[in-house]
Enzyme design. Structure first.
Site, mmCIF file in Angstrom:
data_model
loop_
_atom_site.group_PDB
_atom_site.id
_atom_site.type_symbol
_atom_site.label_atom_id
_atom_site.label_comp_id
_atom_site.label_asym_id
_atom_site.label_seq_id
_atom_site.Cartn_x
_atom_site.Cartn_y
_atom_site.Cartn_z
ATOM 1 N N GLY A 88 0.920 -1.345 -0.097
ATOM 2 C CA GLY A 88 -0.148 0.084 0.041
ATOM 3 C C GLY A 88 0.916 1.414 -0.157
ATOM 4 N NE ARG A 152 -1.888 -4.491 -1.025
ATOM 5 C CZ ARG A 152 -1.623 -3.905 0.073
ATOM 6 N NH1 ARG A 152 -0.772 -4.497 0.505
ATOM 7 N NH2 ARG A 152 -1.861 -3.041 0.605
ATOM 8 C CG ASP A 183 2.122 -9.474 3.761
ATOM 9 O OD1 ASP A 183 2.419 -10.122 4.824
ATOM 10 O OD2 ASP A 183 1.084 -8.827 4.065
ATOM 11 C CE LYS A 209 4.485 0.026 2.398
ATOM 12 N NZ LYS A 209 3.542 -0.696 1.549
ATOM 13 C CB THR A 210 2.940 -0.298 6.516
ATOM 14 O OG1 THR A 210 1.772 -0.431 6.630
ATOM 15 C CG2 THR A 210 3.942 -0.353 7.921
ATOM 16 C CG ASP A 212 -1.380 -0.714 7.903
ATOM 17 O OD1 ASP A 212 -2.003 0.395 7.628
ATOM 18 O OD2 ASP A 212 -1.690 -1.643 7.388
HETATM 19 P P1 FBP Z 1 0.887 -2.004 3.744
HETATM 20 O O1 FBP Z 1 0.639 -3.064 4.658
HETATM 21 O O2 FBP Z 1 1.141 -2.642 2.291
HETATM 22 O O3 FBP Z 1 1.373 -0.990 3.760
HETATM 23 O O4 FBP Z 1 -0.700 -1.435 3.495
HETATM 24 C C1 FBP Z 1 -1.386 -0.751 4.214
HETATM 25 C C2 FBP Z 1 -3.152 -0.423 3.929
HETATM 26 O O5 FBP Z 1 -3.187 0.832 3.540
HETATM 27 C C3 FBP Z 1 -4.020 -0.952 5.042
HETATM 28 O O6 FBP Z 1 -4.048 -0.149 5.955
HETATM 29 C C4 FBP Z 1 -5.177 -1.015 4.115
HETATM 30 O O7 FBP Z 1 -5.953 -2.301 4.732
HETATM 31 C C5 FBP Z 1 -4.510 -2.139 2.997
HETATM 32 O O8 FBP Z 1 -3.389 -1.269 2.541
HETATM 33 C C6 FBP Z 1 -5.588 -1.569 1.875
HETATM 34 O O9 FBP Z 1 -5.032 -2.305 0.737
HETATM 35 P P2 FBP Z 1 -5.405 -1.973 -0.807
HETATM 36 O O10 FBP Z 1 -4.663 -0.848 -1.124
HETATM 37 O O11 FBP Z 1 -5.031 -3.253 -1.773
HETATM 38 O O12 FBP Z 1 -6.770 -1.831 -0.907
#
Ligand code: FBP
Length: 565
Positions: A88, A152, A183, A209-210, A212
């Site tokens: 993300g 991803r 991941d 990075k994230t 979250d």
């Molecule tokens: P990462 O763990 O890859 O940084 O993604 C975080 C995130 O933004 C989460 O908070 C959210 O649930 C998810 O990605 C949403 O995924 P997508 O972009 O595939 O809709």
């Protein structure tokens, strides 16, 4: 304003041309004037024997810190590096590329950098672009991942590893930098291990990075993007609080992104002090059923109503649903059904109704009863495909609406019994994608640049299977510490897509940690009063006490993280 700047915003122009990220003291003279100091060997957070066995070449490596010194050899080597943005989006990705580029070029102008396009699948497809200063200049200090985009793809089959090995050689790449969350960094260490097994002299380095905030430990103090995302959400939630006390007629239920962990919700809670802040990890620990969660919310609604306040703010973490014990059990059972019958799901069923009846038949009577009690759109989401890493798409599950439905029923019941006389009108919100691509805050702009620069230092010093770490973040960037931690030290075995797999363990909110304990001391007051704080928008200019502040989570945690090598 000139014609040229009319198609980019004034802020964009200012950030791109004027903001210069600060480097820590250790990099003052550049990457050739540091030495790597090794600490003690490490071990994985859990499942040590299994992880050691799977990662024979990258397990047990020492933590590394960079100190001032000399290393003239790095100047002579010409090195070609590739970077991938993965998972993300998070504010600051472009600055990781900028820091990496500058670190490599500072030491030798002939060093090269390419960016694989669209995440890890770019490596498999040999789809890349050369990073050059002219184009990169337009992306410095901006949000988004649009320069090389993201993806991803999970790297796990022998064919994928083999193709990566070959493609890196075809593209003349000596080292790979993977910028991602848990991941994506699992991908990084798996590739590092594979290349080592094949005696390939190529380094793989990860960057944390994230938004979250769940990729952290005592060295990785925070993942990049968390600071900017929480500031963005806090501005929006603060504005809603002000609307709520102005109108005094609505309860607002606001779901915040963050996947499984509730770090974002907790941090926004600190920044805004709303009436209710649900923390998934607490709900899990206390084994609260859905009904108990609803009880706890209703209790505050009734109390406030008795004080004449039929309004309030409730924050709901995106991953709440995964923390409610009965839902967790249901999701695990569904994951197994989806994995065991993946062929049927891709080929046999055309409609959601067919999928549902197939799944319902396979569940125990208890879980079947539970799934039947859920709203149709939530059921559809629960039995939809997982992402390539086995994660459920919690961002698509409108838990806040479901909670409101249950609260309405409970309050109607209370009314009949004369336990509640108020008026309940609700508004629901979801803040997620809004927070992932904003201009990085000054903190994130500096942090990401240094993470990238430090990744260049790791590569030039031959480290592989490491994650770039920048610490002492509570201090000014000049005082930040730099180095690397072996990625295997963050790993354990987890069940994903119905199979046991080695992955980086997510760091969830620690109920014994300082941030949660501080929150627990304050929340009763927030529930009944209007202690709302209005953080306003991110400040990119002005005094450091406004434009340079980091997160409350980091501030609370920092004193506990005294590092020893
Ligand atoms: P990462 O763990 O890859 O940084 O993604 C975080 C995130 O933004 C989460 O908070 C959210 O649930 C998810 O990605 C949403 O995924 P997508 O972009 O595939 O809709």
């Amino acid at each position: 304003m000139t014609q040229k700047t009319s198609y980019i915003s004034e802020l964009q122009c200012e950030r791109v041309t004027r903001f210069k990220p600060e480097l820590p003291e250790v990099f003052k003279k550049g990457v050739a004037f540091i030495k790597a100091v090794n600490g003690k060997p490490t071990q994985s957070v859990a499942d040590q024997a299994k992880i050691r066995d799977l990662f024979k070449n990258t397990y047990g490596l020492p933590i590394v810190k960079f100190k001032k010194g000399t290393n003239p050899v790095v100047k002579k080597k010409i090195i070609n590096v590739a970077v991938v943005l993965s998972g993300g989006q998070a504010p600051g990705g472009h600055n990781v590329i900028a820091g990496l580029f500058d670190g490599l070029k500072q030491v030798n102008k002939k060093n090269g950098l390419i960016g694989y396009i669209g995440g890890p699948s770019g490596i498999l497809k040999k789809s890349f672009k050369k990073i050059d200063e002219k184009v990169l200049a337009q992306y410095r200090n901006t949000g988004g991942f649009d320069y090389i985009r993201s993806g991803r793809t999970k790297i796990e089959s022998i064919e994928q590893f083999c193709s990566i090995k070959d493609n890196l050689s075809v593209c003349n790449v000596d080292a790979l930098v993977i910028v991602g969350g848990d991941d994506s960094n699992t991908n990084a260490v798996m590739i590092a291990e594979y290349l080592k097994q094949k005696n390939m002299d190529k380094c793989v380095v990860g960057v944390p990075k994230t938004i979250d905030g769940d990729l952290k430990n005592k060295y990785i103090e925070t993942s990049f993007g968390f600071d900017t995302a929480t500031k963005t959400y806090a501005e929006l939630v603060g504005n809603i609080c002000r609307d709520a006390i102005s109108a005094q007629k609505y309860w607002h239920f606001i779901r915040l992104m963050g996947r499984s962990a509730s770090h974002i919700t907790l941090e926004v809670g600190f920044k805004v002090q709303p009436n209710i802040v649900l923390i998934g990890e607490e709900i899990l620990t206390k084994k609260m059923t859905l009904s108990k969660v609803v009880d706890s919310i209703v209790e505050v609604i009734v109390k406030r109503s008795q004080d004449g306040k039929d309004f309030g703010i409730c924050l709901v973490p995106e991953g709440l649903i995964e923390f409610i014990p009965e839902m967790k059990e249901l999701i695990v059972a569904l994951n197994d059904i989806l994995t065991d019958n993946s062929d049927k799901f891709t080929e046999q069923f055309l409609s959601m109704e067919e999928k549902k009846s197939f799944v319902f038949d396979k569940l125990s009577s208890k879980l079947s009863e539970l799934i039947c009690s859920l709203p149709t759109d939530i059921v559809s989401r629960l039995i939809s495909d997982r992402d390539p890493h086995g994660n459920i798409a919690v961002s698509m599950i409108e838990t806040e609406k479901f909670l409101v439905e249950m609260i309405q029923k409970r309050l109607a019941d209370f009314k009949k019994k004369d336990k509640y006389k108020g008026k309940f009108s609700s508004v629901t919100h979801f803040f997620g994608y809004e927070g992932r691509c904003g201009f990085p805050s000054n903190f994130d702009a500096n942090y990401t640049y240094v993470l990238g620069y430090n990744a260049a230092a790791l590569i030039l010093n031959g480290f592989t299977g490491y994650m770039s770490f920048v610490g002492n973040l509570i201090k000014a960037p000049k005082q930040w510490e730099c180095g690397g931690i072996p990625i295997t030290m963050m790993m354990n075995i987890e069940r994903r897509n119905g199979k046991n797999k080695p992955v980086i363990q997510k760091t969830l909110v620690d109920l014994n940690g300082k941030p949660f304990k501080e929150f627990a001391k304050m929340r009763d007051k927030w529930a009944v009063s209007e202690s709302y704080v209005f953080p306003g928008p991110i400040q990119y200019f002005g005094p450091a006490n406004i434009s340079g502040i980091t997160t409350r989570t980091l501030q609370y945690e920092h004193n506990k993280n005294k590092k020893t090598l």
